[in-house]
Design an enzyme around this catalytic site. Structure first.
Site, PDB file in Angstrom:
ATOM      1  N   ARG A 172       0.823  -1.207   0.000  1.00 36.56           N
ATOM      2  CA  ARG A 172       0.000   0.000   0.000  1.00 36.56           C
ATOM      3  C   ARG A 172       0.862   1.265   0.000  1.00 36.56           C
ATOM      4  O   ARG A 172       0.536   2.257   0.645  1.00 36.56           O
ATOM      5  CB  ARG A 172      -0.970   0.008   1.187  1.00 36.56           C
ATOM      6  CG  ARG A 172      -1.907  -1.173   1.243  1.00 36.56           C
ATOM      7  CD  ARG A 172      -2.815  -1.250   0.020  1.00 36.56           C
ATOM      8  NE  ARG A 172      -3.529  -2.520  -0.010  1.00 36.56           N
ATOM      9  CZ  ARG A 172      -3.092  -3.602  -0.635  1.00 36.56           C
ATOM     10  NH1 ARG A 172      -1.958  -3.572  -1.319  1.00 36.56           N
ATOM     11  NH2 ARG A 172      -3.780  -4.714  -0.614  1.00 36.56           N
ATOM     12  N   GLU A 177      -5.939   3.919   5.721  1.00 41.18           N
ATOM     13  CA  GLU A 177      -5.612   3.834   4.296  1.00 41.18           C
ATOM     14  C   GLU A 177      -6.012   5.098   3.545  1.00 41.18           C
ATOM     15  O   GLU A 177      -5.242   5.598   2.734  1.00 41.18           O
ATOM     16  CB  GLU A 177      -6.291   2.614   3.655  1.00 41.18           C
ATOM     17  CG  GLU A 177      -5.525   1.331   3.839  1.00 41.18           C
ATOM     18  CD  GLU A 177      -5.925   0.250   2.818  1.00 41.18           C
ATOM     19  OE1 GLU A 177      -6.490   0.619   1.770  1.00 41.18           O
ATOM     20  OE2 GLU A 177      -5.682  -0.928   3.079  1.00 41.18           O
ATOM     21  N   SER A 187     -11.667  -0.581   2.731  1.00 42.76           N
ATOM     22  CA  SER A 187     -10.890  -0.875   3.937  1.00 42.76           C
ATOM     23  C   SER A 187     -10.326   0.432   4.497  1.00 42.76           C
ATOM     24  O   SER A 187      -9.516   1.094   3.839  1.00 42.76           O
ATOM     25  CB  SER A 187      -9.753  -1.839   3.610  1.00 42.76           C
ATOM     26  OG  SER A 187     -10.266  -3.062   3.125  1.00 42.76           O
TER      27      SER A 187
END
Length: 351
Positions: A160, A343, A239
């Site tokens: 990520r 995130e 998420s």
């Protein structure tokens, strides 16, 4: 280019949250994107880039600067080589590659947002990440004033993460190039255990790419991870927290905390994440810390379908959402000594 003033930003995000932008520009060509960025930089105006809005948490006060909505279009397939304009809808692009019988991104179906956002976050799901297929990213370099082409290695992809996320004020993604695979209509080897179980195959097997895509879409929909305006469980950023990656020492300490809390047979999810590092599940941590599906009694709550998604039930503000996020972070840390990291990108606010 279209230009608006005091323009609402909430409708441009999947959370449907956030105040207005002082100025909103919509660019439909690469040249318009570059011109808008250059103009903002020359004037010293704060700049917010918006693609599909699926990874943004914008403060209730909005953005005192120029918001640039990248609405470029372009899907070019040459054999197994794919080039996407940054503004292309990602999920639609995945569907078109599967229709063409190509493999490599079929398990990234249903992820909301634009193609240009995928290398920034190194988007991944169900055993695939875009770093596995991206060959080059064409971007405008705000530092040098040039349009540059970065190789896969220069993108410095990690979990990520990427050079674009590491230097958020430097690059504006314009185009993304992929190398896909012609496997005779079959998918790439299935890697993710949940996907393999749903398909009834073993890890490493191939299935028709269309079947893999359809299966992933069903799995995502069951967790509220496929956009549906009528379903408030999808009024989210998917998420909200990253799966923590822990050193061996930190994982050992976490395991002790987990077994003290849940009993000696507790076995938290654990996945190899490089030498001396283990990845565990943020969803598991949230659930075991007491934040179950549907948690909350206000306008921002945990999804009724998946503990990893924080949602706007229709009347929430960004502060409502952040209050819930902070509660979850504090609760998980108190229970397990692990600090969750968000995130989505925050604009004008912090956790």
């Amino acid at each position: 280019m279209q230009e608006l003033h005091d323009a609402p930003l909430a409708p441009l995000t999947t959370f449907r949250l956030g105040g207005p932008a002082a100025r909103l520009i919509t660019a439909t060509t690469d040249a318009e994107v570059v011109d808008a960025v250059r103009a903002a930089d020359a004037a010293g105006t704060p700049l917010l880039l918006i693609g599909g809005g699926s990874n943004l948490v914008i403060g209730d006060k909005g953005f005192e600067g120029t918001a640039l909505r990248i609405a470029t279009r372009g899907f070019e397939l040459r054999g197994t080589t794919l080039e996407l304009a940054a503004g292309e809808n990602w999920s639609d692009a995945v569907a078109r590659t599967v229709e063409a019988g190509l493999a490599g991104i079929e398990c990234l179906a249903g992820i909301p947002g634009s193609a240009g956002a995928t290398p920034i976050q190194n988007v991944g799901a169900y055993g695939q990440e875009v770093r596995d297929t991206i060959t080059e990213v064409v971007a405008y370099d705000r530092r040098t004033g040039d349009t540059v082409t970065l190789t896969n290695a220069e993108c410095a992809f990690a979990y990520r993460h990427s050079t674009f996320k590491d230097q958020p004020e430097r690059y504006v993604v314009l185009r993304v190039r992929f190398q896909l695979e012609d496997a005779g209509g079959l998918s790439a080897p299935v890697k993710y255990p949940e996907t393999a179980r749903a398909l009834g195959v073993e890890a490493g097997d191939r299935v028709p790419a269309a079947t893999a895509r359809e299966t992933v879409l069903r799995l995502r929909a069951g967790k509220g991870m496929v956009l549906d305006p009528a379903d408030h469980d999808t009024w989210s950023a998917g998420s909200f927290f990253q799966n923590p990656i822990l050193t061996d020492a930190d994982y050992a300490a976490f395991l002790v905390r987990a077994q003290d809390r849940l009993g000696p047979d507790a076995t938290p999810p654990a996945y190899p994440a490089g030498e001396g590092r283990t990845k565990t599940s943020a969803a598991w941590l949230i659930d075991k810390a007491g934040f179950t599906k549907g948690y909350g009694d206000g306008p921002a709550r945990i999804s009724t379908k998946h503990t990893l998604a924080l949602t706007n039930r229709g009347e929430a503000t960004t502060e409502d959402l952040l209050a819930l996020a902070r509660e979850v972070v504090a609760g998980v840390h108190a229970a397990f000594g692990v600090t969750l990291v968000n995130e989505p990108v925050t604009v004008g606010v912090t956790l």
